[in-house]
Scaffold this motif. Structure first.
Motif, mmCIF file in Angstrom:
data_model
loop_
_atom_site.group_PDB
_atom_site.id
_atom_site.type_symbol
_atom_site.label_atom_id
_atom_site.label_comp_id
_atom_site.label_asym_id
_atom_site.label_seq_id
_atom_site.Cartn_x
_atom_site.Cartn_y
_atom_site.Cartn_z
ATOM 1 N N HIS A 22 0.381 -2.721 -3.002
ATOM 2 C CA HIS A 22 -0.788 -3.522 -2.655
ATOM 3 C C HIS A 22 -2.002 -3.039 -3.440
ATOM 4 O O HIS A 22 -2.303 -1.845 -3.458
ATOM 5 C CB HIS A 22 -1.081 -3.457 -1.148
ATOM 6 N N THR A 52 -4.949 -9.829 -1.516
ATOM 7 C CA THR A 52 -3.753 -10.663 -1.314
ATOM 8 C C THR A 52 -3.734 -11.862 -2.260
ATOM 9 O O THR A 52 -2.793 -12.643 -2.228
ATOM 10 C CB THR A 52 -3.689 -11.180 0.139
ATOM 11 N N ARG A 70 -5.125 -8.083 9.861
ATOM 12 C CA ARG A 70 -3.667 -7.957 9.949
ATOM 13 C C ARG A 70 -3.005 -9.247 10.432
ATOM 14 O O ARG A 70 -1.851 -9.238 10.843
ATOM 15 C CB ARG A 70 -3.314 -6.786 10.859
ATOM 16 N N THR A 75 -0.252 -9.200 5.365
ATOM 17 C CA THR A 75 -0.802 -7.954 5.900
ATOM 18 C C THR A 75 -0.371 -7.651 7.332
ATOM 19 O O THR A 75 -0.874 -6.712 7.943
ATOM 20 C CB THR A 75 -2.348 -7.992 5.856
ATOM 21 N N LEU A 78 0.530 -3.958 7.987
ATOM 22 C CA LEU A 78 -0.176 -2.946 7.202
ATOM 23 C C LEU A 78 -1.269 -2.261 8.023
ATOM 24 O O LEU A 78 -1.933 -2.909 8.825
ATOM 25 C CB LEU A 78 -0.817 -3.582 5.964
ATOM 26 N N VAL A 83 -9.405 -7.204 4.372
ATOM 27 C CA VAL A 83 -8.525 -7.922 3.456
ATOM 28 C C VAL A 83 -9.287 -9.087 2.816
ATOM 29 O O VAL A 83 -10.142 -9.704 3.453
ATOM 30 C CB VAL A 83 -7.261 -8.436 4.195
#
Length: 102
Positions: A22, A52, A70, A75, A78, A83
């Motif tokens: 990632h 992402t 998340r 994700t 993770l 993000v």
């Protein structure tokens, strides 16, 4: 969600297995200038975010934080707090364009 600018990347050779593969970015949140309302200004802080979407330095992006980070398929499992969830093309405030990618 927050508006942020990608200001760099971060390399971590030692990390938990679920983060391997990632891309990590340094992002700086922006806000609409409270007085002029015609430009974006830095919120004065930075975050590390998981990429992402394949964005690059200088891109204006949407980020989300906390447990919401998340909730994307990418994700879900993770251990992250921030993000990138979108690339910003344009920001219009009170019928004035304050950011345009082009």
């Amino acid at each position: 969600m927050f508006l942020a600018k990608v200001i760099g990347s971060l390399v971590s050779t030692q990390k938990v297995d679920t983060l391997r593969g990632h891309k990590l970015l340094m992002v700086e949140p922006y806000r609409v200038d409270a007085k002029k309302r015609t430009e974006l200004v830095s919120a004065g802080r930075t975050f590390v975010a998981v990429d992402t979407l394949g964005v690059g330095e200088g891109d204006m992006v949407l980020i989300t934080q906390g447990s919401s980070a998340r909730l994307t398929p990418e994700t879900k499992n993770l251990p992250i707090d921030t993000v990138v969830i979108g690339i910003v093309d344009r920001v219009v405030v009170e019928q004035s364009t304050v950011f345009d990618q082009s």
